[in-house]
Design a protein around this motif. Structure first.
Motif, short mmCIF file in Angstrom:
data_model
loop_
_atom_site.label_atom_id
_atom_site.label_comp_id
_atom_site.label_asym_id
_atom_site.label_seq_id
_atom_site.Cartn_x
_atom_site.Cartn_y
_atom_site.Cartn_z
N PRO A 193 4.77 -147.83 19.25
CA PRO A 193 6.12 -147.48 18.82
C PRO A 193 6.11 -146.36 17.79
N GLU A 194 7.22 -145.62 17.76
CA GLU A 194 7.40 -144.58 16.76
C GLU A 194 7.83 -145.23 15.45
N SER A 195 8.03 -144.42 14.43
CA SER A 195 8.45 -144.95 13.14
C SER A 195 9.85 -145.53 13.24
N ALA A 196 10.19 -146.42 12.30
CA ALA A 196 11.47 -147.11 12.34
C ALA A 196 12.65 -146.16 12.34
N ASP A 197 12.52 -145.03 11.64
CA ASP A 197 13.66 -144.10 11.57
C ASP A 197 13.93 -143.42 12.91
N SER A 198 12.96 -143.43 13.83
CA SER A 198 13.18 -142.84 15.15
C SER A 198 14.20 -143.63 15.96
N TYR A 199 14.34 -144.91 15.61
CA TYR A 199 15.28 -145.77 16.33
C TYR A 199 16.49 -146.13 15.48
N GLY A 200 16.61 -145.51 14.31
CA GLY A 200 17.72 -145.83 13.43
C GLY A 200 17.55 -147.16 12.73
N LEU A 201 16.32 -147.69 12.69
CA LEU A 201 16.08 -149.00 12.11
C LEU A 201 15.71 -148.96 10.64
N ASP A 202 15.57 -147.74 10.08
CA ASP A 202 15.36 -147.64 8.64
C ASP A 202 16.66 -147.89 7.89
N ALA A 203 17.77 -147.61 8.56
CA ALA A 203 19.10 -147.90 8.01
C ALA A 203 19.95 -148.39 9.18
N PRO A 204 19.73 -149.63 9.63
CA PRO A 204 20.37 -150.13 10.85
C PRO A 204 21.89 -150.18 10.75
N ALA A 205 22.53 -150.00 11.89
CA ALA A 205 23.99 -150.07 11.94
C ALA A 205 24.47 -151.49 11.70
N TYR A 206 23.71 -152.46 12.19
CA TYR A 206 24.05 -153.87 12.02
C TYR A 206 22.78 -154.68 11.75
N GLU A 207 22.94 -155.75 10.99
CA GLU A 207 21.90 -156.75 10.83
C GLU A 207 22.51 -158.10 11.13
N ILE A 208 21.87 -158.86 12.00
CA ILE A 208 22.35 -160.21 12.34
C ILE A 208 21.25 -161.19 11.91
N THR A 209 21.59 -162.11 11.04
CA THR A 209 20.64 -163.10 10.56
C THR A 209 21.07 -164.48 11.03
N LEU A 210 20.13 -165.22 11.65
CA LEU A 210 20.43 -166.53 12.19
C LEU A 210 19.46 -167.56 11.63
N SER A 211 19.94 -168.78 11.43
CA SER A 211 19.10 -169.88 10.98
C SER A 211 19.37 -171.09 11.84
#
Length: 208
Positions: free
Chosen positions: A104-122
């Motif tokens: 995989p490329e770096s996280a910023d290549s996929y916009g994951l360094d500053a994600p549009a959404y974060e979903i946290t589940l427990s």
């Protein structure tokens, strides 16, 4: 009035996340039916989701399941959409990978360094998973009205007039380029079949 505006904004945020996850769930379900014999790799595996929250880069909404009823943590009397939250919990709790990148490329290549959404589940056992949603695969897909076949073959492409398409290539000022291939029209003439950037996915684009 301010409270109403805030609730409306929160509902719009929830609606946007539900739409995104519904699309992910539909796409993943279709893929899984096509690849039943393949070994499935799961991004999340939570059997009994009891809490979930979403963050859109500016605001967080959190919900908890109490006695079988989803409640907004900010106000237990808020009329939360039970069906939407249950569907979201089921879909996001069992996400299967569609594609695995060996390098995989770096996280910023996929916009994951500053994600549009974060979903946290427990879940009820205390296990927690966080799903990051980065850039869309290609913003140009907003040309498209719907997906006709996400993994077409040469015969399917020919039937849609994409064996000899009209090709439009656009080059942007940053040097990036986009190639849109347009084939034949649908039976009612409302849409045309199209492919983007050499992908095997066939989409419908509005005839107008």
């Amino acid at each position: 009035m301010n409270t109403m505006k805030k609730q409306t904004k929160q509902l719009l945020l929830l609606g946007g996340v539900v739409v995104i996850c519904a699309a992910l769930y539909l796409g993943l379900s279709l893929w899984n039916r096509q690849t039943e014999t393949d070994e499935t790799v799961y991004l999340t595996q939570l059997e009994d989701v009891t809490s979930l929250s979403f963050y859109n880069g500016a605001e967080t909404l959190s919900f908890s399941l109490s006695d079988g009823v989803w409640q907004w943590d900010g106000d237990s009397a808020f009329p939360a959409d039970q069906s939407a939250l249950t569907s979201l919990a089921d879909a996001a709790g069992q996400l299967a990978a569609v594609r695995i990148f060996e390098t995989p490329e770096s996280a910023d290549s996929y916009g994951l360094d500053a994600p549009a959404y974060e979903i946290t589940l427990s879940d009820s056992a205390g296990n927690q998973e966080t799903v990051l949603i980065g850039n869309s695969v290609d913003s140009a897909y907003n040309y498209f009205s719907s997906c006709y076949d996400y993994r077409s073959d040469a015969e399917e492409q020919a039937a849609c007039g994409l064996d000899d398409p009209v090709t439009i290539t656009v080059t942007c000022s940053d040097g990036s380029a986009m190639k849109l291939e347009i084939g034949g029209a649908t039976d009612d003439g409302s849409y045309y079949y199209a492919m983007l950037n050499g992908s095997d996915a066939i989409h419908r684009i509005n005839g107008s």
